[in-house]
Design an enzyme around this catalytic site. Sequence first.
Site, PDB file in Angstrom:
ATOM      1  N   ASN A 108       0.825  -1.212   0.000  1.00 24.69           N
ATOM      2  CA  ASN A 108       0.000   0.000   0.000  1.00 24.69           C
ATOM      3  C   ASN A 108       0.857   1.260   0.000  1.00 24.69           C
ATOM      4  OD1 ASN A 108      -2.051  -1.828   0.138  1.00 24.69           O
ATOM      5  ND2 ASN A 108      -2.461  -1.529   2.324  1.00 24.69           N
ATOM      6  N   HIS A 127       5.762  -0.684  -2.834  1.00 26.39           N
ATOM      7  CA  HIS A 127       5.286   0.051  -4.016  1.00 26.39           C
ATOM      8  C   HIS A 127       5.353   1.555  -3.818  1.00 26.39           C
ATOM      9  CE1 HIS A 127       2.896  -3.810  -5.215  1.00 26.39           C
ATOM     10  NE2 HIS A 127       4.189  -3.908  -5.410  1.00 26.39           N
ATOM     11  N   CYS A 135      11.252  13.764  -9.349  1.00 27.86           N
ATOM     12  CA  CYS A 135      11.639  14.118 -10.726  1.00 27.86           C
ATOM     13  C   CYS A 135      12.330  12.924 -11.384  1.00 27.86           C
ATOM     14  CB  CYS A 135      12.609  15.312 -10.693  1.00 27.86           C
ATOM     15  SG  CYS A 135      13.265  15.689 -12.333  1.00 27.86           S
TER      16      CYS A 135
HETATM   17  N1  APR Z   1     -11.090  -7.545   4.860  1.00 23.12           N
HETATM   18  C1  APR Z   1     -10.433  -8.623   4.326  1.00 23.12           C
HETATM   19  N2  APR Z   1     -10.093  -8.705   3.016  1.00 23.12           N
HETATM   20  C2  APR Z   1     -10.450  -7.670   2.214  1.00 23.12           C
HETATM   21  C3  APR Z   1     -11.144  -6.520   2.694  1.00 23.12           C
HETATM   22  C4  APR Z   1     -11.459  -6.489   4.073  1.00 23.12           C
HETATM   23  N3  APR Z   1     -12.112  -5.448   4.621  1.00 23.12           N
HETATM   24  N4  APR Z   1     -11.349  -5.681   1.637  1.00 23.12           N
HETATM   25  C5  APR Z   1     -10.807  -6.288   0.546  1.00 23.12           C
HETATM   26  N5  APR Z   1     -10.277  -7.470   0.892  1.00 23.12           N
HETATM   27  C6  APR Z   1      -9.524  -8.410   0.038  1.00 23.12           C
HETATM   28  C7  APR Z   1     -10.143  -8.645  -1.322  1.00 23.12           C
HETATM   29  O1  APR Z   1     -10.974  -9.795  -1.293  1.00 23.12           O
HETATM   30  C8  APR Z   1      -8.907  -8.870  -2.216  1.00 23.12           C
HETATM   31  O2  APR Z   1      -8.612 -10.263  -2.340  1.00 23.12           O
HETATM   32  O3  APR Z   1      -8.280  -7.785  -0.195  1.00 23.12           O
HETATM   33  C9  APR Z   1      -7.757  -8.199  -1.460  1.00 23.12           C
HETATM   34  C10 APR Z   1      -7.230  -6.974  -2.171  1.00 23.12           C
HETATM   35  O4  APR Z   1      -6.633  -7.426  -3.364  1.00 23.12           O
HETATM   36  P1  APR Z   1      -6.218  -6.373  -4.500  1.00 23.12           P
HETATM   37  O5  APR Z   1      -7.340  -5.447  -4.729  1.00 23.12           O
HETATM   38  O6  APR Z   1      -5.683  -7.178  -5.644  1.00 23.12           O
HETATM   39  O7  APR Z   1      -5.063  -5.517  -3.827  1.00 23.12           O
HETATM   40  P2  APR Z   1      -3.546  -5.941  -3.606  1.00 23.12           P
HETATM   41  O8  APR Z   1      -3.415  -7.401  -3.352  1.00 23.12           O
HETATM   42  O9  APR Z   1      -2.988  -5.019  -2.614  1.00 23.12           O
HETATM   43  O10 APR Z   1      -2.909  -5.597  -5.053  1.00 23.12           O
HETATM   44  C11 APR Z   1      -1.520  -5.689  -5.175  1.00 23.12           C
HETATM   45  O11 APR Z   1      -1.667  -4.680  -7.371  1.00 23.12           O
HETATM   46  O12 APR Z   1      -2.578  -3.073  -8.727  1.00 23.12           O
HETATM   47  C12 APR Z   1      -1.447  -3.409  -8.012  1.00 23.12           C
HETATM   48  O13 APR Z   1       0.148  -1.947  -7.110  1.00 23.12           O
HETATM   49  C13 APR Z   1      -1.157  -2.402  -6.928  1.00 23.12           C
HETATM   50  O14 APR Z   1      -0.282  -2.786  -4.707  1.00 23.12           O
HETATM   51  C14 APR Z   1      -1.266  -3.203  -5.641  1.00 23.12           C
HETATM   52  C15 APR Z   1      -1.026  -4.629  -6.113  1.00 23.12           C
HETATM   53 ZN    ZN Z   2      14.510  17.553 -11.766  1.00 20.01          ZN
END
Ligand code: APR
Ligand code: ZN
Length: 263
Positions: A108, A127, A135
Amino acid sequence: MTDPLDEKMVSRVAEMIARAGDVVVFTGAGVSTESGIPDFRSPGGFWTKFDPEDFTITRFLESPETRRKQWRFLLSGDLFRDASPNAAHRAIAALEAMGKLDCVITQNIDNLHQKAGNDRERVFELHGNMRWIRCLDCGERYPLEEILERHRPAVDPPPCGSCGGILKPDVVFFGEALPDETLREATRRASQCALLIVVGSSLVVYPAAYMPLYAKQAGAGLVIVNWTPTPADRIADVVIHAAAGDVMERIVADLRRRMNRCA
Ligand code: APR
Ligand code: ZN
């Protein structure tokens, strides 16, 4: 072990934390949804509103229109407007206060672990972090809020004040390398911890998603707290498909009771 949330699961994880040496918590966007920040891949998530292609480094560099779109989105402040830590962040910060957390490895960019009280030296942001804009030419870094305030309401992204180069939010775009020192240290921590707890990640983006595998391969326990199934569920010791805030709060409360009994 994948059952609906019940006290057995909570106390099993609390017991694992109580017994473990170094505990690492690995988080994704799912830990922040209860703070009002959409995740990426759930229904209504970020990638249902924005085109991931616009967040590739290639398109960012070659398309002034993409840079203008992103600048206007930053000006809107919609991304993290006044988001504050939720129960899951607070529980993870409590683990640190109780001396039961080695570090947080997070995907995050919202700074909510630090806002919840985790020591920034113990938060590895694979990330990047939205607080900064950098820049691409001279590497100068500026606080994003300062640049937004100074140039609002200009619709065109401002150039670097030092060299006139392109400014880009200090977060990792698709196709960009992760910050190597952070990735190296996070990999080292995941590979030597006794227990790794995943909170709110779909575990589909690499190399971040290797962290739970590194821990398991090194003999650590693995717990996954996530609404929906992940590819790592099959190698986890405990899987809880429920809300991060409620689960983490209950785990920490159970752990606190255990620690008080032993005190
Ligand atoms: N409690 C438990 N689980 C949750 C909740 C919650 N309140 N809200 C969402 N989730 C779960 C969802 O079911 C999903 O599987 O969290 C997960 C989030 O997954 P993603 O949306 O894919 O996010 P993330 O795993 O952080 O993505 C990784 O992908 O797009 C890139 O750079 C971006 O850091 C990100 C990376
Ligand atoms: Zn510069």
